[in-house]
Design an enzyme around this catalytic site. Structure first.
Site, PDB file in Angstrom:
ATOM      1  N   ASP A 123       0.839  -1.193   0.000  1.00  0.00           N
ATOM      2  CA  ASP A 123       0.000   0.000   0.000  1.00  0.00           C
ATOM      3  C   ASP A 123       0.881   1.252   0.000  1.00  0.00           C
ATOM      4  OD1 ASP A 123      -0.945  -0.600   3.435  1.00  0.00           O
ATOM      5  OD2 ASP A 123       0.708   0.625   2.695  1.00  0.00           O
ATOM      6  N   LYS A 133      -3.397   2.042  -0.744  1.00  0.00           N
ATOM      7  CA  LYS A 133      -4.527   2.189   0.159  1.00  0.00           C
ATOM      8  C   LYS A 133      -4.377   3.399   1.079  1.00  0.00           C
ATOM      9  CE  LYS A 133      -6.610  -0.949   2.160  1.00  0.00           C
ATOM     10  NZ  LYS A 133      -7.778  -0.189   1.762  1.00  0.00           N
ATOM     11  N   MET A 163      -6.091   7.992  11.653  1.00  0.00           N
ATOM     12  CA  MET A 163      -6.901   8.588  10.578  1.00  0.00           C
ATOM     13  C   MET A 163      -7.821   9.691  11.115  1.00  0.00           C
ATOM     14  SD  MET A 163      -7.831   5.047   8.603  1.00  0.00           S
ATOM     15  CE  MET A 163      -7.928   4.107  10.111  1.00  0.00           C
TER      16      MET A 163
HETATM   17  C1  LIG Z   1      -5.106   2.767   7.409  1.00  0.00           C
HETATM   18  S1  LIG Z   1      -4.329   3.222   8.914  1.00  0.00           S
HETATM   19  C2  LIG Z   1      -3.062   2.019   8.960  1.00  0.00           C
HETATM   20  C3  LIG Z   1      -2.518   1.806  10.335  1.00  0.00           C
HETATM   21  C4  LIG Z   1      -1.420   0.764  10.339  1.00  0.00           C
HETATM   22  N1  LIG Z   1      -1.961  -0.536  10.048  1.00  0.00           N
HETATM   23  C5  LIG Z   1      -0.659   0.735  11.654  1.00  0.00           C
HETATM   24  O1  LIG Z   1      -0.720  -0.288  12.351  1.00  0.00           O
HETATM   25  O2  LIG Z   1       0.004   1.720  11.975  1.00  0.00           O
HETATM   26  C6  LIG Z   1      -3.472   4.677   8.398  1.00  0.00           C
HETATM   27  C7  LIG Z   1      -3.296   5.640   9.556  1.00  0.00           C
HETATM   28  O3  LIG Z   1      -2.275   5.170  10.427  1.00  0.00           O
HETATM   29  C8  LIG Z   1      -1.584   6.258  10.965  1.00  0.00           C
HETATM   30  N2  LIG Z   1      -0.183   6.157  10.569  1.00  0.00           N
HETATM   31  C9  LIG Z   1       0.370   5.231   9.784  1.00  0.00           C
HETATM   32  N3  LIG Z   1       1.701   5.404   9.678  1.00  0.00           N
HETATM   33  C10 LIG Z   1       1.993   6.487  10.431  1.00  0.00           C
HETATM   34  C11 LIG Z   1       3.199   7.188  10.747  1.00  0.00           C
HETATM   35  N4  LIG Z   1       4.382   6.797  10.265  1.00  0.00           N
HETATM   36  N5  LIG Z   1       3.109   8.255  11.557  1.00  0.00           N
HETATM   37  C12 LIG Z   1       1.931   8.659  12.067  1.00  0.00           C
HETATM   38  N6  LIG Z   1       0.771   8.036  11.807  1.00  0.00           N
HETATM   39  C13 LIG Z   1       0.795   6.970  11.004  1.00  0.00           C
HETATM   40  C14 LIG Z   1      -2.250   7.522  10.433  1.00  0.00           C
HETATM   41  O4  LIG Z   1      -3.257   7.919  11.355  1.00  0.00           O
HETATM   42  C15 LIG Z   1      -2.856   7.029   9.149  1.00  0.00           C
HETATM   43  O5  LIG Z   1      -3.947   7.822   8.739  1.00  0.00           O
END
Ligand SMILES: C[S@@+](CC[C@H](N)C(=O)[O-])C[C@H]1O[C@@H](n2cnc3c(N)ncnc32)[C@H](O)[C@@H]1O
Length: 286
Positions: free
Chosen positions: A61, A83, A196
């Protein structure tokens, strides 16, 4: 649990099967759902690295960096299903079918997902689709964004006397607002981490305060956690909406007394909880 609809494995959507390797069609393939962690390649698990190194095809993704993708063999095919919220290139059902079709074509498929596959990652749907199609599917956990954000900031998610519980919620809802138990989330002595939630930061702050959380409760926003362009903004629940304005990268909203321990990078130290405002918005690694 309602099972997602998966089209018959013998009739995958046109165009998907053609991605596999033809003469290997009779070998059993498999799918591994791999957590790529929050961005820093050093936060990959050894198991994730081994899975990547064994991949014929990597379906990933938009949150997965090239640095991590480059750990797969150069011959491995890469398929970006991007995604990122509101920028889907493939609907989830098509991703499920794609994974199944590739595995049925005999390929070793790595489904590489940001953070952890089972935390707001829709990994459960992909696993169910594989199971329904009789495709072997295993899961390699990853470091979820909240753990990296908390560690990087030096703000523990649980902390004796300040946070006896931590809750991960989504700030996103397909229609309207997220269906969350605001009364429970507004209780003190806990940390609430919102994934998110950038675009709904104002609404989240409003709901939390209406349910009884003090507007002066510390709140930390971490954008691009564990990446070279990580940014941290220490604010309060009342300041969340303003602080979240203009954020471009993936970000978390983290609410709770323990967030006051966040290292701000400017020598601010532990702020006075009564007058917390937006203290900084600076690149911490520049
Ligand atoms: C679809 S979710 C996926 C979460 C992912 N599966 C996890 O465990 O971190 C996407 C959200 O995760 C958060 N996110 C993912 N990577 C991030 C990062 N490096 N720093 C801050 N927030 C992050 C944000 O809120 C983003 O909108």
């Amino acid at each position: 649990m309602a099972r997602p609809t998966v089209r018959s494995a013998s009739r995958p959507k046109a165009g998907l099967v053609a991605l596999g390797g033809g003469d290997r069609a009779r070998d059993p393939g498999r799918v591994t759902l791999v957590g790529a962690g929050p961005g820093d390649p050093e936060l990959l698990t050894i198991k994730a690295l081994k899975a990547l190194q064994a991949a014929d095809v990597v379906v990933h993704d938009g949150l997965v960096s090239d640095e991590i993708l480059d750990l797969a063999p150069s011959a491995a095919r890469r398929i970006n299903v991007a995604k990122r919220k509101s920028r889907h290139t493939l609907p989830q059902d098509d991703i499920n079918q794609l994974l199944v079709a590739l595995a049925l074509d005999g390929l070793t498929v790595v489904r590489l997902k940001g953070g952890d596959p089972f935390l707001f990652g829709r990994g459960g749907e992909e696993l169910a689709a594989c199971r329904d199609a009789g495709v072997d599917c295993t899961v390699v956990p990853g470091v979820t964004a909240a753990l990296a954000a908390s560690a990087g900031a030096g703000a523990p998610l649980t902390h004796r006397g300040a946070a006896q519980a931590v809750t991960f919620v989504t700030g996103h809802a397909a229609h309207g607002e997220p269906d969350l138990d605001w009364t429970a989330l507004a209780r003190p002595n806990q940390t609430v981490v919102v994934y998110m939630g950038v675009s709904t930061a104002g609404l989240i702050a409003e709901r939390l305060t209406a349910a009884g959380r003090a507007g002066s409760t510390p709140a930390l926003i971490v954008e691009n956690a564990s990446r070279p362009d990580e940014r941290r903004i220490l604010t309060t629940v009342a300041g969340l909406a303003v602080a979240a304005e203009g954020l471009k990268g993936p970000a978390l909203l983290m609410v709770g007394e323990a967030m006051a321990m966040a290292a701000t990078g400017l020598g601010v130290g532990t702020p006075d909880l009564a007058d917390l405002q937006v203290l900084q918005s600076a690149s911490l690694r520049s």
